[in-house]
Scaffold this active site. Sequence first.
Site, PDB file in Angstrom:
ATOM      1  N   LYS A  51      22.320  67.690  40.059  1.00  0.00           N
ATOM      2  CA  LYS A  51      22.271  68.196  41.409  1.00  0.00           C
ATOM      3  C   LYS A  51      20.952  68.849  41.785  1.00  0.00           C
ATOM      4  O   LYS A  51      20.419  68.658  42.785  1.00  0.00           O
ATOM      5  CB  LYS A  51      23.525  69.357  41.863  1.00  0.00           C
ATOM      6  CG  LYS A  51      24.939  68.576  41.880  1.00  0.00           C
ATOM      7  CD  LYS A  51      26.056  69.953  41.995  1.00  0.00           C
ATOM      8  CE  LYS A  51      27.374  69.150  41.953  1.00  0.00           C
ATOM      9  NZ  LYS A  51      28.324  70.053  42.012  1.00  0.00           N
ATOM     10  N   GLN A  95      30.326  75.985  41.031  1.00  0.00           N
ATOM     11  CA  GLN A  95      30.866  74.736  40.248  1.00  0.00           C
ATOM     12  C   GLN A  95      32.073  75.048  39.637  1.00  0.00           C
ATOM     13  O   GLN A  95      32.309  76.151  39.147  1.00  0.00           O
ATOM     14  CB  GLN A  95      29.679  74.362  39.151  1.00  0.00           C
ATOM     15  CG  GLN A  95      29.871  73.451  38.551  1.00  0.00           C
ATOM     16  CD  GLN A  95      29.796  72.150  39.239  1.00  0.00           C
ATOM     17  OE1 GLN A  95      28.909  71.889  40.396  1.00  0.00           O
ATOM     18  NE2 GLN A  95      30.506  70.925  38.914  1.00  0.00           N
ATOM     19  N   ASP A 118      30.279  72.960  49.841  1.00  0.00           N
ATOM     20  CA  ASP A 118      31.230  72.051  49.223  1.00  0.00           C
ATOM     21  C   ASP A 118      32.683  71.759  49.975  1.00  0.00           C
ATOM     22  O   ASP A 118      33.507  71.054  49.623  1.00  0.00           O
ATOM     23  CB  ASP A 118      31.626  72.942  47.904  1.00  0.00           C
ATOM     24  CG  ASP A 118      31.121  72.277  46.465  1.00  0.00           C
ATOM     25  OD1 ASP A 118      30.885  71.295  46.447  1.00  0.00           O
ATOM     26  OD2 ASP A 118      31.114  73.157  45.644  1.00  0.00           O
TER      27      ASP A 118
HETATM   28  N1  GUN Z   1      33.427  70.052  39.822  1.00  0.00           N
HETATM   29  C1  GUN Z   1      33.699  68.619  39.987  1.00  0.00           C
HETATM   30  N2  GUN Z   1      33.141  68.333  41.186  1.00  0.00           N
HETATM   31  C2  GUN Z   1      32.786  69.117  42.095  1.00  0.00           C
HETATM   32  C3  GUN Z   1      32.352  69.520  43.414  1.00  0.00           C
HETATM   33  O1  GUN Z   1      32.087  68.505  44.159  1.00  0.00           O
HETATM   34  N3  GUN Z   1      32.069  70.765  43.620  1.00  0.00           N
HETATM   35  C4  GUN Z   1      32.040  71.856  42.701  1.00  0.00           C
HETATM   36  N4  GUN Z   1      31.679  72.898  43.171  1.00  0.00           N
HETATM   37  N5  GUN Z   1      32.442  71.724  41.391  1.00  0.00           N
HETATM   38  C5  GUN Z   1      32.934  70.646  41.089  1.00  0.00           C
END
Ligand code: GUN
Length: 282
Positions: A51, A95, A118
């Site tokens: 990311k 996350q 998110d």
């Molecule tokens: N863990 C797996 N996919 C995601 C996501 O799209 N966002 C976040 N914050 N954690 C994740």
Amino acid sequence: MRDTLIINGRLSAEVLEQNLAAEIAAAQAKPFLAVVLVGHNDASEVYVRNKRNRCLKAGIACEIFRLDENVAESELLSLIDDLNANPVVNGIIVQLPLPLEFDVQKILARVSPAKDVDGFHPLNAGLLASGFGGGFVPATPLGVMRLLKENNVELCGKHAVVIGASVIVGRPLAALLLNQGCSVSVVHDKTVDIETITAEADILVAACGCPKLVKKDWIKEGAVVIDVGINRDGGKLCGDVDFEALCGKASVLTPVPGGVGPMTIAMLLENTWAAYKQQHNL
Ligand code: GUN
């Protein structure tokens, strides 16, 4: 045997991110994404690194805020409060998964809805589920919808089946498909006789985290099959779909890796840019 269109999500994501980078550069803007990472999880480390790298390439600043797995909940909440109040920060993600001791709902609900790129805050989830729209939508379901659109998959009036009812993928994706005129079935680990339901699907999305669960006889001839799973089969990455078995029966299929995965990050970057624009009235 029919020809199966294999979607190249990597290419789509690359084009989207190039366009986004050009737009951000033209606006002479510097959006900022804050990533909160608690404890150590190998998969999360990889996702967060990806990311960050992709943010930087697109001209988005990205800082990772690392907290020890034993951190007090109050300290995590206080970090989120600081990020909410900081005008430099446009987007915040926590996350997942968090270590088990944490109250995930309480923490996700602490992120300002205006910075919740998110789309996990209950306000944004509610805007989507109610069909009101206008809030942030989670990145993975957005990526799935974008791939369906780019590949001209007709949705209105079709039967879509989603395997998995997670907050991150299954639930928001079901809402997005419903909002586009699909009749949606969501099946999950308590569902009896899943394969008779999946065999009725015009569009089947697998997002359950079970390696190669979806077999050839689980789908109908010509179904569109989207694989959201990222699993390890021995050392090798694989999805929730038995890819080789479905080639020649599905009309459209996404590979793992190189399908939905790259689109997830592209959509997160788009959400972060949207947050920046909203906060600057652009
Ligand atoms: N863990 C797996 N996919 C995601 C996501 O799209 N966002 C976040 N914050 N954690 C994740």
